[in-house]
Enzyme design. Structure first.
Site, PDB file in Angstrom:
ATOM      1  N   HIS A 136      -1.945  -5.452   1.475  1.00 12.55           N
ATOM      2  CA  HIS A 136      -3.264  -6.063   1.248  1.00 12.55           C
ATOM      3  C   HIS A 136      -3.036  -7.482   0.762  1.00 12.55           C
ATOM      4  O   HIS A 136      -2.087  -7.744   0.031  1.00 12.55           O
ATOM      5  CB  HIS A 136      -4.038  -5.291   0.173  1.00 12.55           C
ATOM      6  CG  HIS A 136      -5.243  -6.043  -0.312  1.00 12.55           C
ATOM      7  ND1 HIS A 136      -6.445  -5.995   0.352  1.00 12.55           N
ATOM      8  CD2 HIS A 136      -5.400  -6.930  -1.342  1.00 12.55           C
ATOM      9  CE1 HIS A 136      -7.310  -6.802  -0.265  1.00 12.55           C
ATOM     10  NE2 HIS A 136      -6.700  -7.374  -1.298  1.00 12.55           N
ATOM     11  N   LYS A 141       0.832  -1.212   0.000  1.00  9.64           N
ATOM     12  CA  LYS A 141       0.000   0.000   0.000  1.00  9.64           C
ATOM     13  C   LYS A 141       0.872   1.269   0.000  1.00  9.64           C
ATOM     14  O   LYS A 141       2.085   1.194   0.256  1.00  9.64           O
ATOM     15  CB  LYS A 141      -0.903  -0.033   1.241  1.00  9.64           C
ATOM     16  CG  LYS A 141      -1.924  -1.181   1.237  1.00  9.64           C
ATOM     17  CD  LYS A 141      -2.802  -1.130   2.488  1.00  9.64           C
ATOM     18  CE  LYS A 141      -3.847  -2.235   2.479  1.00  9.64           C
ATOM     19  NZ  LYS A 141      -4.747  -2.138   3.672  1.00  9.64           N
ATOM     20  N   GLU A 162      -9.908  -9.602  -7.619  1.00  5.45           N
ATOM     21  CA  GLU A 162      -8.845  -8.620  -7.372  1.00  5.45           C
ATOM     22  C   GLU A 162      -7.705  -8.740  -8.388  1.00  5.45           C
ATOM     23  O   GLU A 162      -7.152  -7.733  -8.825  1.00  5.45           O
ATOM     24  CB  GLU A 162      -8.321  -8.775  -5.943  1.00  5.45           C
ATOM     25  CG  GLU A 162      -9.375  -8.363  -4.909  1.00  5.45           C
ATOM     26  CD  GLU A 162      -8.952  -8.608  -3.475  1.00  5.45           C
ATOM     27  OE1 GLU A 162      -7.855  -9.145  -3.238  1.00  5.45           O
ATOM     28  OE2 GLU A 162      -9.736  -8.237  -2.575  1.00  5.45           O
ATOM     29  N   TYR A 208     -12.280  -1.610  -3.371  1.00  5.66           N
ATOM     30  CA  TYR A 208     -12.793  -1.869  -2.020  1.00  5.66           C
ATOM     31  C   TYR A 208     -14.322  -1.766  -1.950  1.00  5.66           C
ATOM     32  O   TYR A 208     -14.863  -1.509  -0.871  1.00  5.66           O
ATOM     33  CB  TYR A 208     -12.158  -0.909  -1.022  1.00  5.66           C
ATOM     34  CG  TYR A 208     -10.817  -1.370  -0.482  1.00  5.66           C
ATOM     35  CD1 TYR A 208     -10.684  -2.610   0.164  1.00  5.66           C
ATOM     36  CD2 TYR A 208      -9.686  -0.575  -0.577  1.00  5.66           C
ATOM     37  CE1 TYR A 208      -9.461  -3.030   0.677  1.00  5.66           C
ATOM     38  CE2 TYR A 208      -8.455  -0.982  -0.058  1.00  5.66           C
ATOM     39  CZ  TYR A 208      -8.351  -2.216   0.569  1.00  5.66           C
ATOM     40  OH  TYR A 208      -7.150  -2.634   1.092  1.00  5.66           O
TER      41      TYR A 208
HETATM   42  P1  GDP Z   1      -7.766  -6.833   5.600  1.00  3.50           P
HETATM   43  O1  GDP Z   1      -8.425  -7.875   4.738  1.00  3.50           O
HETATM   44  O2  GDP Z   1      -6.959  -7.439   6.725  1.00  3.50           O
HETATM   45  O3  GDP Z   1      -6.946  -5.851   4.809  1.00  3.50           O
HETATM   46  O4  GDP Z   1      -8.913  -6.016   6.337  1.00  3.50           O
HETATM   47  P2  GDP Z   1     -10.384  -5.558   5.843  1.00  3.50           P
HETATM   48  O5  GDP Z   1     -10.732  -6.209   4.545  1.00  3.50           O
HETATM   49  O6  GDP Z   1     -11.300  -5.759   6.984  1.00  3.50           O
HETATM   50  O7  GDP Z   1     -10.233  -4.000   5.641  1.00  3.50           O
HETATM   51  C1  GDP Z   1      -9.613  -3.473   4.481  1.00  3.50           C
HETATM   52  C2  GDP Z   1      -8.668  -2.372   4.894  1.00  3.50           C
HETATM   53  O8  GDP Z   1      -9.428  -1.301   5.456  1.00  3.50           O
HETATM   54  C3  GDP Z   1      -7.671  -2.718   5.996  1.00  3.50           C
HETATM   55  O9  GDP Z   1      -6.525  -3.398   5.543  1.00  3.50           O
HETATM   56  C4  GDP Z   1      -7.328  -1.351   6.534  1.00  3.50           C
HETATM   57  O10 GDP Z   1      -6.421  -0.649   5.677  1.00  3.50           O
HETATM   58  C5  GDP Z   1      -8.687  -0.653   6.482  1.00  3.50           C
HETATM   59  N1  GDP Z   1      -9.434  -0.780   7.746  1.00  3.50           N
HETATM   60  C6  GDP Z   1      -9.964  -1.911   8.289  1.00  3.50           C
HETATM   61  N2  GDP Z   1     -10.598  -1.655   9.449  1.00  3.50           N
HETATM   62  C7  GDP Z   1     -10.477  -0.316   9.640  1.00  3.50           C
HETATM   63  C8  GDP Z   1     -10.925   0.580  10.654  1.00  3.50           C
HETATM   64  O11 GDP Z   1     -11.568   0.190  11.628  1.00  3.50           O
HETATM   65  N3  GDP Z   1     -10.589   1.903  10.500  1.00  3.50           N
HETATM   66  C9  GDP Z   1      -9.877   2.360   9.425  1.00  3.50           C
HETATM   67  N4  GDP Z   1      -9.601   3.675   9.348  1.00  3.50           N
HETATM   68  N5  GDP Z   1      -9.457   1.555   8.448  1.00  3.50           N
HETATM   69  C10 GDP Z   1      -9.729   0.233   8.553  1.00  3.50           C
HETATM   70 MG    MG Z   2      -9.942  -7.676   3.342  1.00  2.00          MG
END
Ligand code: GDP
Ligand code: MG
Length: 139
Positions: A115, A9, A126, A49
């Site tokens: 990611h 990222k 993706e 996303y």
């Molecule tokens: P990942 O699959 O581990 O990347 O997590 P997710 O798919 O749940 O979320 C996608 C991305 O969103 C994460 O990698 C973080 O960059 C961001 N993100 C996730 N949860 C939060 C949150 O509670 N607050 C903020 N600001 N960003 C978040």
């Molecule tokens: Mg994810």
């Protein structure tokens, strides 16, 4: 053999850890079969996303993901999706295991360096979002 999408990222690129991430992938039998540097527009980040569009952090996340260059890669290996997620560590770096990429380099829950796809269907979406078949160097 399985494929997954990896992104270093914008925070990871700014911190200078592209090489460190690639080193860890290669040391763990995750083969890089496609790689490029991109700078997503806000709209491209929103498309990537889209599953998170109802989340409160969607605006902030897509601002961040379009804030600078990122490195997108296709990784190939046995059980690649789960094994790459293990190397990444938990979304919240404070909960990530020691020695994981996020634990070692993340700034906060959003700027968490990398990611990785979370399932075969999301990996297919993706990978296709960033690469066409001719850009993936299968062997
Ligand atoms: P990942 O699959 O581990 O990347 O997590 P997710 O798919 O749940 O979320 C996608 C991305 O969103 C994460 O990698 C973080 O960059 C961001 N993100 C996730 N949860 C939060 C949150 O509670 N607050 C903020 N600001 N960003 C978040
Ligand atoms: Mg994810």
């Amino acid at each position: 053999m399985e494929r997954t999408l990896s992104i270093v990222k914008p925070d990871g690129v700014a911190k200078g850890v592209i090489g460190e991430v690639v080193k860890r992938l290669e040391a763990n039998a995750l083969k890089v079969v496609a790689m490029k540097m991109i700078h997503m527009t806000k709209a491209q980040a929103e498309g990537f996303y889209a599953v998170h569009r109802e989340r409160p952090f969607f605006g902030s996340l897509t601002d961040f993901m379009s804030s600078g260059p990122a490195v997108v890669m296709v990784l190939e290996g046995e059980n690649a999706i789960a094994r790459y997620r293990e190397l990444m560590g938990a979304t919240n770096y404070k909960e990530a295991a020691e020695g994981t990429i996020r634990r070692d380099f993340a700034t906060d829950i959003e700027k968490n360096v990398v990611h990785g796809s979370d399932a075969p269907e999301t990996a297919a979406f993706e990978i296709g979002y960033f690469f066409n078949a001719f850009e993936i160097n299968a062997r």
